[in-house]
Structure formats: C-alpha cells, structure tokens
Write an enzyme that holds these catalytic residues in place. Structure first.
Site, mmCIF file in Angstrom:
data_model
loop_
_atom_site.group_PDB
_atom_site.id
_atom_site.type_symbol
_atom_site.label_atom_id
_atom_site.label_comp_id
_atom_site.label_asym_id
_atom_site.label_seq_id
_atom_site.Cartn_x
_atom_site.Cartn_y
_atom_site.Cartn_z
ATOM 1 N N TYR A 135 64.684 113.250 82.535
ATOM 2 C CA TYR A 135 64.277 111.915 82.998
ATOM 3 C C TYR A 135 65.510 111.144 83.500
ATOM 4 O O TYR A 135 65.532 110.631 84.623
ATOM 5 C CB TYR A 135 63.587 111.156 81.860
ATOM 6 C CG TYR A 135 63.371 109.695 82.162
ATOM 7 C CD1 TYR A 135 62.315 109.283 82.965
ATOM 8 C CD2 TYR A 135 64.233 108.711 81.656
ATOM 9 C CE1 TYR A 135 62.126 107.933 83.259
ATOM 10 C CE2 TYR A 135 64.052 107.368 81.944
ATOM 11 C CZ TYR A 135 62.992 106.985 82.746
ATOM 12 O OH TYR A 135 62.807 105.659 83.033
ATOM 13 N N SER B 13 67.237 103.527 85.559
ATOM 14 C CA SER B 13 67.112 103.453 84.097
ATOM 15 C C SER B 13 68.459 103.532 83.392
ATOM 16 O O SER B 13 69.384 104.226 83.855
ATOM 17 C CB SER B 13 66.242 104.610 83.622
ATOM 18 O OG SER B 13 66.243 104.661 82.213
ATOM 19 N N LYS C 240 51.142 102.313 77.178
ATOM 20 C CA LYS C 240 52.110 103.416 77.240
ATOM 21 C C LYS C 240 52.013 104.273 75.966
ATOM 22 O O LYS C 240 52.790 105.194 75.763
ATOM 23 C CB LYS C 240 53.532 102.874 77.404
ATOM 24 C CG LYS C 240 53.765 102.231 78.757
ATOM 25 C CD LYS C 240 55.170 101.675 78.878
ATOM 26 C CE LYS C 240 56.202 102.791 78.955
ATOM 27 N NZ LYS C 240 57.565 102.279 79.182
HETATM 28 N N1 LIG Z 1 59.928 100.354 80.115
HETATM 29 C C1 LIG Z 1 61.217 100.678 80.019
HETATM 30 O O1 LIG Z 1 61.842 100.459 78.965
HETATM 31 C C2 LIG Z 1 61.944 101.292 81.186
HETATM 32 C C3 LIG Z 1 63.316 101.519 81.056
HETATM 33 C C4 LIG Z 1 63.999 102.071 82.134
HETATM 34 C C5 LIG Z 1 63.343 102.383 83.302
HETATM 35 N N2 LIG Z 1 61.992 102.197 83.385
HETATM 36 C C6 LIG Z 1 61.328 102.555 84.646
HETATM 37 O O2 LIG Z 1 60.582 101.442 85.094
HETATM 38 C C7 LIG Z 1 59.436 101.874 85.807
HETATM 39 C C8 LIG Z 1 58.198 101.251 85.194
HETATM 40 O O3 LIG Z 1 58.123 101.678 83.839
HETATM 41 P P1 LIG Z 1 57.004 101.184 82.851
HETATM 42 O O4 LIG Z 1 57.649 100.978 81.539
HETATM 43 O O5 LIG Z 1 56.241 100.089 83.475
HETATM 44 O O6 LIG Z 1 56.131 102.505 82.727
HETATM 45 P P2 LIG Z 1 54.571 102.756 82.964
HETATM 46 O O7 LIG Z 1 54.358 104.191 82.648
HETATM 47 O O8 LIG Z 1 53.772 101.729 82.250
HETATM 48 O O9 LIG Z 1 54.416 102.507 84.531
HETATM 49 C C9 LIG Z 1 54.514 103.515 85.504
HETATM 50 C C10 LIG Z 1 53.263 103.477 86.329
HETATM 51 O O10 LIG Z 1 53.373 104.492 87.335
HETATM 52 C C11 LIG Z 1 52.127 105.128 87.461
HETATM 53 N N3 LIG Z 1 52.347 106.495 87.928
HETATM 54 C C12 LIG Z 1 52.883 107.523 87.240
HETATM 55 N N4 LIG Z 1 52.922 108.614 88.007
HETATM 56 C C13 LIG Z 1 52.395 108.253 89.220
HETATM 57 C C14 LIG Z 1 52.155 108.952 90.427
HETATM 58 N N5 LIG Z 1 52.470 110.250 90.556
HETATM 59 N N6 LIG Z 1 51.603 108.284 91.459
HETATM 60 C C15 LIG Z 1 51.270 106.959 91.344
HETATM 61 N N7 LIG Z 1 51.465 106.259 90.220
HETATM 62 C C16 LIG Z 1 52.031 106.902 89.167
HETATM 63 C C17 LIG Z 1 51.506 105.113 86.075
HETATM 64 O O11 LIG Z 1 50.089 105.226 86.125
HETATM 65 C C18 LIG Z 1 51.989 103.774 85.538
HETATM 66 O O12 LIG Z 1 51.030 102.777 85.788
HETATM 67 C C19 LIG Z 1 59.454 103.386 85.762
HETATM 68 O O13 LIG Z 1 60.055 103.853 86.944
HETATM 69 C C20 LIG Z 1 60.331 103.682 84.560
HETATM 70 O O14 LIG Z 1 60.937 104.956 84.670
HETATM 71 C C21 LIG Z 1 61.272 101.641 82.361
#
Ligand SMILES: NC(=O)c1ccc[n+]([C@@H]2O[C@H](COP(=O)([O-])OP(=O)(O)OC[C@H]3O[C@@H](n4cnc5c(N)ncnc54)[C@H](O)[C@@H]3O)[C@@H](O)[C@H]2O)c1
Length: 331
Positions: free
Chosen positions: A155, A133, A193
C-alpha cells in the site's frame, strides 16, 4: 477560494474522506457542481477477508450532487466522466486498506488508474489534488519528511509510486498537482471502513459495549500522528490554490499514543475500564512512530492544523455514540 460555477470531481466520494469533501462543498460552496465517482461496496472481499471497496450510500445521505458509479480501473467507466469539464479533481478512490497483500490489484488500482485520471485532468485543464499517504514513510525516522520514504507494505509503495508519477507530471506538464500525504485520519463517516476504520472509533465502540479496550503490547510507546477529518478537509481546500505544486504531509505535527486515545475516550465517556494488552500481529509491516513534518505544508499551502487529539475526540464522541446505538447494537 471562490468555487462559484466550478465543476468538481471527487473520486472515492462514497468513502470516508471523499464524502466529507462532498459535504464540505455542498455546505460551503453551494454554487459549485460536485460529481461523486465511486464503485461502492459489492460484498466481494480480498484474501484478508476485508471488503474490496468500502463506499457506502449512507455516507452520501443528503448529498444533492450527481453520483456516477464506476470502477477507476475501467476505461469505459472513466469515459462517463468525459461528459463533464472539471476544474478540480479530488482523487480519493483507492484500495485504502493497508493490510491488503495482493500487489497486482493494489498497483493497478492505486497507480495505473491515477495515471488515467492525470491524463483526464490534462485534457480538461483541471487541477489534480490526490490522496497520498503517511504510509509512504513506513518506519523512516520521525519527523517524517517528504523525500525520505521507506514504505513497509505494498500500500505504502503504491502511494509512493503515485507521488513519483506526480512529480514527473509536474515537471512535464503545466498542470497544478498536489499530493496530500494524510497521516492517521479519524472522524465522522469512517464507520463503513469496517475493521480498517480508525482506532478512535474502534476503541470507542469497545468501551460503549462495556468491553476492555484491546491494545497492542507497548501501546504507550506506539505513537502516531492522528489527524481529525476537518483538518484533512482544510488541507484539500487550501491545496486548490497552492503556492507550489508538490507533495505535502497532512498531519498535526504531533505524535500521540494509542494509550492516550483510550484514556481520552474513557474520560469523555465517563468509564474506567481496565485495558487488555495483546501481541501485535503486524510487526514488520507496522508503523511504530509517526509525526509529520508539516513546515512545507504550512509554507506552500497555508495549512495550519486546528484540532488537537483531545478536541477531535470530544467533537467525535456524539457520533461514535450515535453509530453505536443505530448501527452496532442493531447488527
Ligand atoms: N483514512 C486515512 O487515515 C488515510 C490515510 C492516508 C491516506 N488515505 C487515502 O485517502 C483516500 C481516501 O481514504 P478513505 O479513508 O476515505 O478510504 P475509503 O475506503 O473510505 O474511501 C475510498 C473510496 O474509494 C472507493 N473505491 C475503492 N476502489 C475503487 C475503484 N476501483 N473504483 C472506484 N472507487 C473505488 C471505495 O468504494 C471508497 O468509497 C485513499 O486514497 C486512501 O488511501 C487515507
């Protein structure tokens, strides 16, 4: 890349980025076998009142691959994945909510589970492409560059710890590993989200409700590198064939303000609502200026961002309107 006959695991595949990846493969590589692993939402919340996991079945409506439900923190749940022999692991599952303060569960979920998945990747000889991230940088000076991190919350710290672990593994194992530091991602399938969805979606829904968009004071000066989901998917696919394992920024390389988001949305939606400016409650844990240095991403992944903020919002607006009509109004 030829994914014909390849077996692909997407952890967090019921979430925003994971489900978009799942559909990318379904549409562009139909002869690949895609397995989604996700805990889905349960109704349980953290201290901040937000759901513990945001996965939602609606993100996977129409997905024809196999879905395995489980928690990445549970060895028994992960053991279900050993029936497969994956070629690629896209690890998106995490506590993605940057405002969660429970350090223990954040570190366990984001870091320890990652190590378990790296071990699985080693056993299966699978390439590991995982989500890091832009939050690893906190308020480090722009352009944010890999190697100069300063996380401002647990985080960001957990994601930096993942990257450090990944570097150790890159040195000690002959395993392709790519960490992708996404900046602020927006686009379809982020609605579930809830309050942690991008401000593009949240402002869009405020405007459609006829409310004044609510911005933090000084929002013309708070700038971020906002990246459309299609470019994030592009980076993931290109990471399957990296010239070098490593950790790479995934942004546009351009910083834009929250005020600009509102102005572009109002133009697209044909409104001219006055904005309301409120104090920022997150000062101290908040990123005021992010702009990814994407030169190494260009060089080693062949990545090139294609979608400007104007174009991304233009593409996204019909979905913002659809969600408003089908999900928000009926709530
Ligand atoms: N969206 C952004 O702007 C952004 C920016 C930087 C990094 N990220 C990273 O990208 C990845 C995806 O993010 P996103 O935006 O799709 O978020 P999101 O919350 O929509 O997706 C994460 C998924 O992981 C699942 N999850 C959470 N805890 C879990 C567990 N213990 N076991 C199994 N599944 C679990 C959730 O149910 C969810 O479906 C994450 O690692 C996030 O930290 C996202």
């Amino acid at each position: 890349m030829d994914f014909k006959g390849k077996k692909i695991l997407i952890t967090g595949g019921a979430g925003f980025i994971g489900s978009n990846l799942a559909f990318w493969f379904q549409e562009n590589a139909p002869e690949a076998e895609v397995v989604v692993f996700d805990s889905f939402r349960s109704g349980e919340t953290f201290d901040n009142g937000h759901l513990k996991s945001f996965g939602h079945y609606k993100n996977l409506m129409g997905f024809t691959g196999e879905i395995v439900t489980g928690d990445i923190n549970s060895p028994e749940d992960l053991a279900r994945l050993r029936d497969f022999d994956f070629d690629y692991i896209f690890h998106e599952a995490a506590i993605s909510d940057t405002t969660v303060n429970d350090q223990q569960i954040m570190m366990r979920t984001n870091l320890n589970a990652f190590k378990d998945l790296l071990e699985m990747a080693r056993e299966m000889k699978a390439a590991m492409i995982y989500a890091s991230s832009g939050a690893t940088y906190g308020n480090a000076p722009a352009p944010q560059t890999v190697g100069r991190e300063d996380p401002a919350n647990i985080y960001g710290f957990s994601k930096l710890a993942m990257d450090r672990l990944a570097y150790k593994w890159m040195k000690e194992n002959d395993l392709p590993i790519v960490g992708l530091r996404y900046f602020n991602v927006y686009g379809p399938r982020e609605y579930y989200k809830d309050k942690t969805a991008s401000m593009v979606l949240q402002f869009g829904h405020q405007i459609l409700a006829g409310q004044s968009p609510r911005l933090f004071e000084g929002s013309d000066k708070i700038q971020r590198d906002f990246i459309y989901i299609d470019d994030v998917i592009q980076a993931n696919i290109k990471a399957c064939d990296p010239k070098r394992s490593g950790v790479y920024n995934v942004g546009t390389g351009k910083a834009r303000s929250f005020q600009e988001i509102v102005d572009i949305l109002q133009k697209e939606l044909g409104t001219d609502l006055p904005c309301e400016y409120i104090p920022n409650p997150y000062v101290g844990q908040y990123q005021f200026f992010t702009q990814a240095d994407i030169e190494p991403t260009r060089e080693y992944l062949g990545y090139e961002p294609e979608v400007s903020l104007e174009e991304g919002i233009r593409r996204y607006v019909p979905e913002i309107v659809r969600l408003y009509e089908t999900e928000v109004v009926s709530r």
